[in-house]
Write an enzyme that holds these catalytic residues in place. Structure first.
Site, PDB file in Angstrom:
ATOM      1  N   HIS A  30      34.701  29.441  67.388  1.00 38.99           N
ATOM      2  CA  HIS A  30      34.357  30.858  67.505  1.00 38.99           C
ATOM      3  C   HIS A  30      32.877  31.046  67.846  1.00 38.99           C
ATOM      4  O   HIS A  30      32.509  32.051  68.458  1.00 38.99           O
ATOM      5  CB  HIS A  30      34.715  31.613  66.214  1.00 38.99           C
ATOM      6  CG  HIS A  30      33.845  31.266  65.043  1.00 38.99           C
ATOM      7  ND1 HIS A  30      34.134  30.227  64.177  1.00 38.99           N
ATOM      8  CD2 HIS A  30      32.671  31.805  64.605  1.00 38.99           C
ATOM      9  CE1 HIS A  30      33.192  30.156  63.261  1.00 38.99           C
ATOM     10  NE2 HIS A  30      32.299  31.093  63.489  1.00 38.99           N
ATOM     11  N   VAL A  35      22.335  29.980  55.558  1.00 41.62           N
ATOM     12  CA  VAL A  35      22.491  31.357  55.086  1.00 41.62           C
ATOM     13  C   VAL A  35      23.920  31.868  55.237  1.00 41.62           C
ATOM     14  O   VAL A  35      24.330  32.780  54.518  1.00 41.62           O
ATOM     15  CB  VAL A  35      21.507  32.306  55.803  1.00 41.62           C
ATOM     16  CG1 VAL A  35      20.078  31.996  55.432  1.00 41.62           C
ATOM     17  CG2 VAL A  35      21.697  32.254  57.318  1.00 41.62           C
TER      18      VAL A  35
END
Length: 213
Positions: free
Chosen positions: A117, A183
């Site tokens: 993706h 993150v």
């Protein structure tokens, strides 16, 4: 100018105007309809959080981490680097299809093609920044778009060519190819645990990786 969003995980998240420009695009707004955990909601109906809020959370955590690095190192990080890292965090999942990773597996089986993706995210990054300018200088705009895509892909080889050695730490923030502690995990693990309360538990020691103080 800046704008604020109240988030169930991070509380008040404040963003500069360049983030809002991207959030308002149709490419980003479509993430409101893509559930973070795919079809898990058929078993746990309270789990309806989306890639939209996750991506905003990741952009917020990028800014939080960069502020911590500046404070602890005593060094000012270049504003353009902070901007590109924030946008990479915001757009890292913009390429997800329906039901997130479930969609990738379906397409792989149906077509015999293998892709991630993140690669589709980069296609949409190009589309978004055909409409939004990163800089009045076309050369800097092109560099910024390329850097955002490299940060999304974790393309350290390209980033090695684009950045001086002292700035290469930026390559480990959004998509860390070395330890996979980045993150993205900081937000989605915290977010999934919030919505999966009483279903899964993760030891508090795990969050030492993501201490913000």
């Amino acid at each position: 100018m800046s704008f604020e969003i109240l988030d169930v995980v991070h509380g008040k998240m404040e963003f500069p105007s360049f983030v809002q420009e991207v959030v308002d695009t149709e490419e980003f707004q479509r993430l409101r309809n893509i559930k973070q955990l795919g079809r898990t909601c058929t078993v746990y109906p309270g789990i309806n959080h989306t890639r939209f809020e996750h991506c905003l959370g990741v952009a917020h955590v990028v800014r939080t981490l960069l502020a911590i690095l500046e404070r602890n190192s005593g060094r000012c990080i270049d504003e353009s680097l902070k901007k590109y890292a924030t946008l990479a965090g915001l757009l890292h999942d913009v390429g997800h299809g329906p039901f997130s990773h479930m969609w990738e597996k379906f397409v792989h089986r149906a077509t015999g093609l293998s892709w991630k993706h993140e690669e589709i995210s980069c296609v949409l990054v190009d589309r978004i920044f055909e409409k939004i300018s990163l800089s009045s200088c076309s050369k800097e705009h092109a560099r910024g778009v390329k850097m955002i895509k490299c940060l999304i892909l974790g393309d350290v080889l390209q980033l090695n060519e684009m950045l001086p050695k002292e700035d290469l730490f930026i390559s480990e923030i959004v998509n860390n190819p070395f330890s996979e502690v980045d993150v993205d995990k900081w937000d989605y693990i915290s977010r999934d645990i919030f919505y999966l309360k009483n279903v899964i538990e993760i030891p508090l020691d795990f969050f030492i990786f993501f201490q913000s103080k």
